[in-house]
Motif scaffolding. Structure first.
Motif, PDB file in Angstrom:
ATOM      1  N   SER A  43       3.403   5.703   9.924  1.00  0.00           N
ATOM      2  CA  SER A  43       3.427   6.057   8.504  1.00  0.00           C
ATOM      3  C   SER A  43       2.678   7.359   8.272  1.00  0.00           C
ATOM      4  O   SER A  43       3.122   8.211   7.495  1.00  0.00           O
ATOM      5  CB  SER A  43       2.784   4.963   7.658  1.00  0.00           C
ATOM      6  N   ASP A 158      10.134   4.716   5.139  1.00  0.00           N
ATOM      7  CA  ASP A 158       8.979   4.022   5.724  1.00  0.00           C
ATOM      8  C   ASP A 158       9.205   2.520   5.640  1.00  0.00           C
ATOM      9  O   ASP A 158       9.000   1.913   4.598  1.00  0.00           O
ATOM     10  CB  ASP A 158       7.680   4.411   5.016  1.00  0.00           C
ATOM     11  N   GLU A 159       9.614   1.930   6.731  1.00  0.00           N
ATOM     12  CA  GLU A 159       9.912   0.492   6.804  1.00  0.00           C
ATOM     13  C   GLU A 159      10.622  -0.004   5.554  1.00  0.00           C
ATOM     14  O   GLU A 159      10.137  -0.920   4.889  1.00  0.00           O
ATOM     15  CB  GLU A 159       8.611  -0.306   7.010  1.00  0.00           C
TER      16      GLU A 159
HETATM   17 MG   LIG Z   1       3.134   1.969   8.162  1.00  0.00          MG
END
Ligand SMILES: [Mg+2]
Ligand SMILES: Nc1ncnc2c1ncn2[C@@H]1O[C@H](COP(=O)(O)OP(=O)(O)OP(=O)(O)O)[C@@H](O)[C@H]1O
Lengths: 334, 277
Positions: A43, A158-159
């Motif tokens: 991240s 991000d995910e």
């Molecule tokens: Mg992360």
């Protein structure tokens, strides 16, 4: 266009360095996936590309223009957050149209683009709802819609799917892949799910503790993992490893063999042992084999339904040409 | 079980009774003040006329005739409104910066701002008086607005900071990614999302401004004098005229009580820092 180059990028939070000097190039139109265990800096790296996190040193260039000092709003990138991060006070229509309004686009053009995006994401019926009145999957579509309306030079994810249930996740995974095929825009996708990484990526970047362990296509990583970490991280079930005599015989410190590269034979296999737990998936059966004389339990992926049960004797024949060999430092040999 | 039964009996009977008792206790002085404002000065000090008296409007009529109530009231409105506005204009960006781009010093700055409230106002009375007089600011609206604004800024920034902290950082970051600059973030995202908190803060700041007496009494004479000054002025020179004083006080607190009444919900929310959802 969206070619992204990271040049000797580092990041420290106070005293702790989470990204040691890192170099990486993501080509225009590529689908790059950052994958690695929790806390490895995926991240942080993505947020540095986005501009949401300052670099401690190094440079980032987008299309040969250094953007290190450029604020996120001026980098021309779109981001989809794990938490969706929709504007709760705006309707879906306003949410999707927001970046266009910030670009001072005409209202007619905004409406047109929002309608198009909504249609492609099956959101047409929800345009006048607020985010609070949507399901998780619908919210994620809105977040994607907000990203695609403005033709960014690259998408950052991000995910994005980790808050969705398994079935929805598979569906959205396909949708994002299709979106990429259609638009051919650079995408950088962060996940800790190696199945997502393998199925979506053109290029996988495996990270551990802020260090790139290997960069390559999914099959590169599967067939030629450069070190023990990548070998263990990519593939499910996990690769079997063993040290000692078996490894020495093959001229290595450690050898690894994937569960799908071990055959169950009637007799005369290399390793003979007893079946422990058998996991039946229908299409495959995972057998966990003990007492083979190796220190480790060996996992075997047998195709189809296997009738072996707990305690049965079993003989295993690894395919010698598919055994991975690693030296004492954990690096690949050959 | 016994404890549960007991506490619920207290809940059904004890609590309302207690609440009413406390309510009446607090309300009585106000009630008394309003009552007294309708008495003549002579009646006001006689215990036998506490509840039974011949009501008169004399005090109120005198007030508008002799003291120019409306000028004081106008000054109160002007200074309170502008001081509240200015404290928001300064406080919103300040709290925004501290909530979303904190630095190492943020916590200390917040503490320091609060610590300014710990200095007794009297300690700076003389410097303030001399300074304002020599700058020619004494008894001006500008000065009162400035002082009220400064007095309230710490609490305004603290309250706003607390509200802004509740907004997920992701949403602000999504705004940045969507091409919004800092002012855009404040205007398009922060203010609409924290609207309730900002309103509570403004309301409280306004009430504090309206009720402020220490500085408004000492830094004004006539031009910029507020209702606090009017009450104060009715106290000293001709001895204590309770009827008249009560009328002035009633007329001074009246507007703020009405305002508070209508905004009760918002106020409670504000004072509990959003803990009551
Ligand atoms: Mg992360
Ligand atoms: N604001 C911060 N201050 C201090 N340390 C931080 C901060 N943000 C992240 N870190 C640290 O940096 C490291 C990398 O964090 P990061 O969020 O990038 O991990 P990640 O790979 O995304 O993990 P996950 O899969 O759990 O999301 C972690 O060790 C984390 O503790």
């Amino acid at each position: 266009m969206g070619r992204i180059v990271l040049d000797n990028v580092t990041k420290s939070f106070g005293e702790t360095q989470v990204i040691p000097p890192l170099n990486l190039t993501i080509e225009d139109g590529e689908f790059a996936v950052f994958v690695g265990p929790s806390g490895c800096g995926k991240s942080t790296l993505l947020r540095m590309i986005a501009g949401l996190e300052d670099l401690t040193s190094g440079n980032i260039a987008i299309d040969d223009k250094v953007v290190t000092e450029v604020p996120p709003s001026k980098r021309g990138l779109a981001m989809v957050f794990q938490s969706y991060a929709l504007y709760p006070h705006m309707t879906v229509r306003k949410n999707i149209g927001f970046p266009l309004r910030m670009e001072k686009m005409s209202q007619a053009e905004i409406d047109k683009r929002v309608e198009t995006a909504a249609k492609s994401l099956n959101l047409t019926d929800y345009l006048d709802r607020k985010p609070g009145q949507l399901s998780g999957g619908q919210r994620q579509r809105v977040a994607i819609g907000r990203a695609i309306v403005r033709d960014p030079s690259a998408f950052l994810f991000d995910e994005p799917l980790s808050n969705l249930d398994a079935a929805l996740r598979v569906g959205m995974r396909l949708e994002i892949s299709e979106m990429h095929e259609r638009m051919q825009t650079t995408m950088i996708y962060v996940t800790h799910d190696q199945v997502e990484a393998m199925t979506m990526a053109d290029k996988i970047v495996v990270l551990q503790a802020g260090v790139i362990e290997q960069v390559g296509t999914p099959l590169d990583l599967y067939n030629k993992p450069q070190n023990l970490f990548v070998a263990g991280f990519i593939g499910s079930p996990r690769m079997n490893f063993t040290e000692g005599e078996e490894a020495r015989k093959r001229g290595a410190h450690t050898i690894g063999i994937r569960p799908e590269h071990i055959d169950v034979v009637a007799s005369g296999g290399v390793w003979n042992g007893k079946v422990g737990v058998a996991e039946h998936l229908g299409s495959d059966t995972f057998l966990h084999v003990h007492d083979t004389g190796l220190a480790e339990t060996i996992t075997v992926r047998a195709p189809g339904e296997v009738t072996m049960k707990y305690g049965d004797r079993i003989s295993l024949a690894p395919r010698e040409d598919l055994i991975h060999r690693f030296d004492a430092q954990g690096l690949r040999i050959g | 079980m016994a404890i549960v039964a007991q506490s619920s009996r207290f809940g059904t009977y004890g609590r309302p009774v207690l609440a009413w008792a406390i309510g009446l206790l607090f309300f009585f002085p106000i009630f008394w003040m309003v009552l007294t404002s309708f008495k003549t000065d002579a009646d006001a000090v006689k215990p036998e006329f506490l509840f039974t008296f011949t009501p008169t409007l004399e005090n109120y009529l005198n007030m508008t005739a002799n003291y120019d109530y409306w000028r004081f009231a106008t000054n109160s409105v002007i200074t309170s409104v502008f001081a509240t506005l200015f404290s928001l204009v300064v406080g919103i960006p300040a709290a925004y910066a501290m909530a979303f781009n904190p630095s190492r010093a943020t916590k200390d700055v917040l503490m320091w701002m609060l610590s300014t409230k710990m200095l007794p106002a009297a300690a700076v009375l003389y410097p303030m008086t001399f300074l304002t007089k020599s700058l020619g600011l004494f008894d001006t609206h500008f000065l009162v607005v400035l002082v009220l604004c400064l007095i309230n800024l710490p609490i305004v920034v603290w309250m706003l900071f607390t509200y802004f902290k509740e907004i997920p950082k992701d949403i602000i970051e999504a705004g940045k990614m969507d091409g919004v600059n800092t002012w855009g973030e404040i205007r398009e995202i922060l203010i609409p999302l924290a609207w309730g908190g900002i309103a509570s803060t403004a309301l409280l700041a306004f009430i504090f401004c309206w009720n402020e007496a220490y500085w408004t009494v000492r830094l004004t004479t006539t031009d910029a004098a507020t209702l606090s000054k009017l009450i104060e002025g009715n106290r000293a020179p001709e001895g204590l005229f309770f009827g008249r004083l009560s009328a002035v006080s009633t007329a001074a607190v009246g507007p703020i009580v009405v305002l508070g009444w209508f905004c009760q919900k918002q106020l409670v929310k504000g004072l509990t820092f959003g803990a009551v959802k």
